[in-house]
Design an enzyme around this catalytic site. Structure first.
Site, mmCIF file in Angstrom:
data_model
loop_
_atom_site.group_PDB
_atom_site.id
_atom_site.type_symbol
_atom_site.label_atom_id
_atom_site.label_comp_id
_atom_site.label_asym_id
_atom_site.label_seq_id
_atom_site.Cartn_x
_atom_site.Cartn_y
_atom_site.Cartn_z
ATOM 1 N NE ARG A 61 5.950 -4.034 5.357
ATOM 2 C CZ ARG A 61 4.888 -3.430 5.882
ATOM 3 N NH1 ARG A 61 4.353 -3.898 7.005
ATOM 4 N NH2 ARG A 61 4.360 -2.379 5.285
ATOM 5 C CB THR B 18 -4.990 -3.879 8.321
ATOM 6 O OG1 THR B 18 -5.157 -3.264 9.608
ATOM 7 C CG2 THR B 18 -3.569 -3.621 7.822
ATOM 8 C CE LYS C 153 -2.354 -1.670 3.597
ATOM 9 N NZ LYS C 153 -2.084 -3.126 3.541
ATOM 10 C CB THR C 154 3.789 2.317 2.024
ATOM 11 O OG1 THR C 154 3.088 2.101 3.251
ATOM 12 C CG2 THR C 154 4.645 3.562 2.140
ATOM 13 C CG ASP D 221 0.054 2.615 7.249
ATOM 14 O OD1 ASP D 221 -0.916 1.984 6.792
ATOM 15 O OD2 ASP D 221 1.099 2.051 7.667
#
Length: 347
Positions: free
Chosen positions: A224, A165, A71-72, A116
């Site tokens: 990640r 999330t 997402k980032t 976030d």
């Protein structure tokens, strides 16, 4: 996350500074470099190109899904493709309306503002965000009582990218102000192997196809995590004099790290063991599991349970809680009870 749960766990909620720097080094900077999430990438590419042709900012974007799926990274790519700046923060970090106003006032035209954990914004901050998203302006009150007056402060047009999330925790007024919605799902092993190969090339750490597949297989469907596993394997290969990361090198390294063949680590196994040994396979609520293994329910719900649900080791039994499946018993080397159903569920 508690100290007990953190022991032996490679993925934590917040990366250490050296881990964050490592992730930035490997992060794709364009849609061309981005691996996976094809439908989301294709849609965002169209939105960005249309905005550039109209000389406008991209509509506000909401990205949701488990942590670590990019997402980032996608927010950064939108900013790069627009030729603007990415400004990042998180919901818990913005405690007062003045904090948000300070950030918004310093945005330049078409900048991308990334929040976030946007579902954790305080309500007073969230309400200030509504006119900023709709009208690129914020209203605030000067003085008090009879002398109070409202002042509208104009902002440069910007794109808000929210990441969460837990989309169900977003208020309806905030959710409705986003024009673009995308759900990010877990990656396939093939996609993760491509990420391993790309990252290994950047790090100048040769990896063969089998080694890349073994790392991908244990990465829980998450980019990640696959990059962090690669870092651990790279260290192991260097110390033991292996010039190329092969299947045996990756397997030996990750076994030592406590990451098993399905990507489960110590916390995952403790989660499943609690359901099986303490609650007879379930059903049991997440709060009870958290109390049993001395961890936070939110951590388990966001970082452990989604993957176990994805691979079929846990099911949700309606409002009654979680059940362990036959596959979970077998993976842990435990004998499934005779009540195991044909589909691997406990009836």
């Amino acid at each position: 996350m508690s100290a007990a749960a953190d022991e032996g766990r490679i993925l934590s909620r917040e990366a250490a500074p050296e881990e964050a720097q490592f992730e930035r080094q490997l992060r794709p900077r364009s849609f061309e470099e981005y691996v996976g999430q094809e439908q989301t990438v294709a849609s965002l590419r169209v939105s960005v190109e249309a905005a550039k042709l109209r000389h406008e900012c991209v509509d506000h974007v909401l990205l949701y899904g488990p942590p670590g799926l990019g997402k980032t990274t996608l927010a950064g790519i939108i900013a790069n493709e627009m030729g603007t700046t990415l400004v990042t923060t998180s919901g818990p970090a913005i405690e007062r309306g003045g904090d948000l106003l300070g950030i918004l006032s310093n945005l330049n035209e078409k900048d991308v503002f990334f929040i976030d954990e946007i579902h954790r914004l305080p309500r007073v901050v969230e309400e200030l965000l509504y006119p900023a998203m709709e009208d690129f302006a914020v209203n605030f009150v000067m003085e008090k009582g009879l002398h109070a007056r409202s002042i509208k402060h104009r902002l440069a047009p910007f794109t808000l990218v929210g990441a969460t999330t837990r989309p169900g925790m977003l208020s309806a007024p905030l959710r409705e102000r986003f024009g673009i919605f995308h759900h990010l799902d877990f990656y396939s092993e093939t996609e993760l192997a491509r990420i391993v190969t790309r990252s290994a090339d950047i790090l100048e750490s040769p990896v063969d196809a089998a080694g890349a597949r073994e790392i991908a297989r244990r990465a829980r469907g998450t980019p990640r995590i696959v990059n962090r596993l690669l870092r651990r394997v790279r260290d192991y290969a260097l110390v033991h004099g292996h010039k190329v990361i092969t299947d045996p090198v990756a397997r030996s390294s990750l076994d030592r790290e406590g990451v098993d063949a399905r990507g489960l680590d110590q916390l995952d196994r403790r989660f499943l063991t609690a359901i099986i040994d303490h609650y007879g396979g379930g059903p049991v609520g997440i709060e009870a599991i958290a109390a049993t293994i001395n961890d936070e329910a939110e951590t388990l719900a966001e970082m452990v349970e989604p993957y176990l649900l994805k691979i079929g080791f846990v099911t949700r039994a309606g409002t009654r809680g979680r059940r362990a499946t036959r596959e979970a018993y077998l993976h842990l080397g435990k004998e499934p009870p005779a009540s195991a159903g044909q589909a691997g569920l406990f009836e």
